[in-house]
Motif scaffolding. Structure first.
Motif, PDB file in Angstrom:
ATOM      1  N   SER A 241      -0.263  -2.993  12.029  1.00  0.00           N
ATOM      2  CA  SER A 241      -1.521  -3.544  11.539  1.00  0.00           C
ATOM      3  C   SER A 241      -2.274  -4.298  12.621  1.00  0.00           C
ATOM      4  CB  SER A 241      -1.240  -4.454  10.341  1.00  0.00           C
ATOM      5  OG  SER A 241      -2.413  -5.116   9.918  1.00  0.00           O
ATOM      6  N   LEU A 246     -10.153  -3.001  11.502  1.00  0.00           N
ATOM      7  CA  LEU A 246     -10.185  -3.852  10.325  1.00  0.00           C
ATOM      8  C   LEU A 246     -10.024  -3.054   9.027  1.00  0.00           C
ATOM      9  CD1 LEU A 246     -10.513  -6.632   9.089  1.00  0.00           C
ATOM     10  CD2 LEU A 246     -13.018  -6.297   9.164  1.00  0.00           C
ATOM     11  N   PRO A 247     -10.729  -1.950   8.818  1.00  0.00           N
ATOM     12  CA  PRO A 247     -10.532  -1.204   7.568  1.00  0.00           C
ATOM     13  C   PRO A 247      -9.097  -0.699   7.420  1.00  0.00           C
ATOM     14  CG  PRO A 247     -12.575  -0.525   8.628  1.00  0.00           C
ATOM     15  CD  PRO A 247     -11.845  -1.369   9.617  1.00  0.00           C
ATOM     16  N   ARG A 249      -6.500  -1.986   8.848  1.00  0.00           N
ATOM     17  CA  ARG A 249      -5.630  -3.146   8.656  1.00  0.00           C
ATOM     18  C   ARG A 249      -5.629  -3.595   7.208  1.00  0.00           C
ATOM     19  NH1 ARG A 249      -7.497  -7.651  12.361  1.00  0.00           N
ATOM     20  NH2 ARG A 249      -7.010  -6.001  13.875  1.00  0.00           N
ATOM     21  N   GLN A 250      -6.798  -3.518   6.565  1.00  0.00           N
ATOM     22  CA  GLN A 250      -6.860  -3.910   5.154  1.00  0.00           C
ATOM     23  C   GLN A 250      -6.032  -2.960   4.286  1.00  0.00           C
ATOM     24  OE1 GLN A 250     -11.059  -3.924   4.405  1.00  0.00           O
ATOM     25  NE2 GLN A 250     -11.341  -6.036   5.163  1.00  0.00           N
ATOM     26  N   ARG A 251      -6.113  -1.655   4.616  1.00  0.00           N
ATOM     27  CA  ARG A 251      -5.314  -0.693   3.867  1.00  0.00           C
ATOM     28  C   ARG A 251      -3.825  -0.936   4.090  1.00  0.00           C
ATOM     29  NH1 ARG A 251      -8.059   3.879   2.193  1.00  0.00           N
ATOM     30  NH2 ARG A 251      -6.088   4.307   1.120  1.00  0.00           N
ATOM     31  N   ASP A 253      -2.451  -3.813   4.849  1.00  0.00           N
ATOM     32  CA  ASP A 253      -2.080  -5.038   4.131  1.00  0.00           C
ATOM     33  C   ASP A 253      -1.858  -4.757   2.647  1.00  0.00           C
ATOM     34  OD1 ASP A 253      -2.171  -6.468   6.444  1.00  0.00           O
ATOM     35  OD2 ASP A 253      -4.218  -7.248   6.117  1.00  0.00           O
ATOM     36  N   GLU A 254      -2.717  -3.905   2.042  1.00  0.00           N
ATOM     37  CA  GLU A 254      -2.510  -3.542   0.637  1.00  0.00           C
ATOM     38  C   GLU A 254      -1.189  -2.799   0.451  1.00  0.00           C
ATOM     39  OE1 GLU A 254      -5.829  -1.268  -0.578  1.00  0.00           O
ATOM     40  OE2 GLU A 254      -7.292  -2.920  -0.417  1.00  0.00           O
TER      41      GLU A 254
END
Length: 310
Positions: A241, A246-247, A249-251, A253-254
């Motif tokens: 991550s 950023l996009p 990384r958000q996925r 993190d989810e």
């Protein structure tokens, strides 16, 4: 866990009920009719042979002196045999005592048909006494003891009265003998039932211990393999991550949150741990483990990364 053990205990009770001998409950008390179909042939065979032989003995010389007595004895014996076909589950509970009492009456008529009290047939009166002691309740056995005493009284007075001393001896001794048989057999039934109950309880306890042992073994295997690997995959995703946009990384993190939740649910399902404590520790086979801790030797484990997470 408690639910599974509770169901196991209930299943053990069902197994005991299925294994219980016909007509006898867990502590020796009768719970069903002794005339039920299951095991009936084994219970009845010996008693039936004795009854038929006693009835046939009237044909020996000089034959019966009272045709009416012989007919009454035969009718009562047939009635006793026919009673086994009755729907006992729909009859009153007390009705079962009528069958051994009817056969006791058959023995009385049989003795009277011979025309002499010392006919050698009177010993057959033990048949209903032994039957009730083996398969009926105590109060039914006591009723038959009273019937046996009445048979001895009647046969001592008819057709020829015996001296009073002989009459008293017969009635008293047969009554005492009947009580001795009833108390001894019912006592043996109770002890055998208690021993059987203890064996079945020990069997159920061993079954529960085996379930606990299997649960602990499966838990160790899953913790050392599946859960360990899932936590390692989580660390790999977290390391990746930091290198992603950023996009992405958000996925990631989810996905990490979903993976962490899956690990928690897996722990709870396998180990019956329930909710995780607030400090993030979970008791696994007596050893606390952190969901966010890097397992020893896990891929991607990095002390520096772990320090950054803290």
């Amino acid at each position: 866990m408690a639910g599974r053990l509770g169901r196991s205990s209930e299943d053990g009770g069902a197994r005991r009920a299925r294994r219980g001998s016909p007509g006898v409950g867990a502590l020796g008390e009768v719970t069903t009719s002794p005339f039920q179909r299951q095991g009936r042939v084994e219970r009845v065979a010996v008693f039936a042979v004795v009854a038929v032989v006693a009835e046939a003995s009237l044909l020996l010389p000089p034959g019966p002196r009272s045709a009416a007595g012989a007919a009454v004895s035969l009718v009562l014996l047939v009635a006793v045999a026919a009673s086994f076909a009755l729907p006992w589950d729909r009859l009153p509970a007390f009705a079962t005592v009528l069958v051994p009492l009817a056969y006791t009456g058959s023995v009385l008529a049989l003795v009277l048909a011979t025309g002499q009290s010392a006919s050698g047939i009177g010993i057959v009166v033990l048949v209903p006494l032994l039957w009730t002691a083996l398969f009926h309740r105590r109060w039914e056995s006591l009723c038959v003891v009273g019937a046996v005493a009445a048979v001895e009284l009647v046969t001592s007075l008819v057709p020829v009265a015996v001296p009073d001393a002989v009459l008293i001896r017969r009635v008293v001794l047969w009554t005492v003998l009947g009580l001795l048989v009833v108390l001894a057999v019912h006592g043996l039934r109770d002890r055998a039932a208690r021993a059987r109950h203890q064996v079945e309880e020990a069997h159920d306890q061993l079954h529960r211990l085996a379930l606990l042992d299997d649960r602990a073994r499966i838990g160790r295997q899953l913790y050392e393999s599946t859960i360990h690997r899932l936590v390692g995959v989580g660390f790999l995703l977290e390391a990746t991550s930091s290198l992603a946009t950023l996009p992405v990384r958000q996925r990631i993190d989810e996905a990490l949150r979903d993976l962490d939740e899956s690990v928690r649910h897996l722990r709870a399902a396998i180990f019956d741990l329930g909710p995780t404590p607030a400090d993030g520790t979970v008791e696994v086979l007596g050893a606390p483990a952190r969901l966010d801790a890097t397992p020893a030797g896990a891929p991607g484990a990095d002390p520096a990364m772990e320090g950054s997470r803290r």
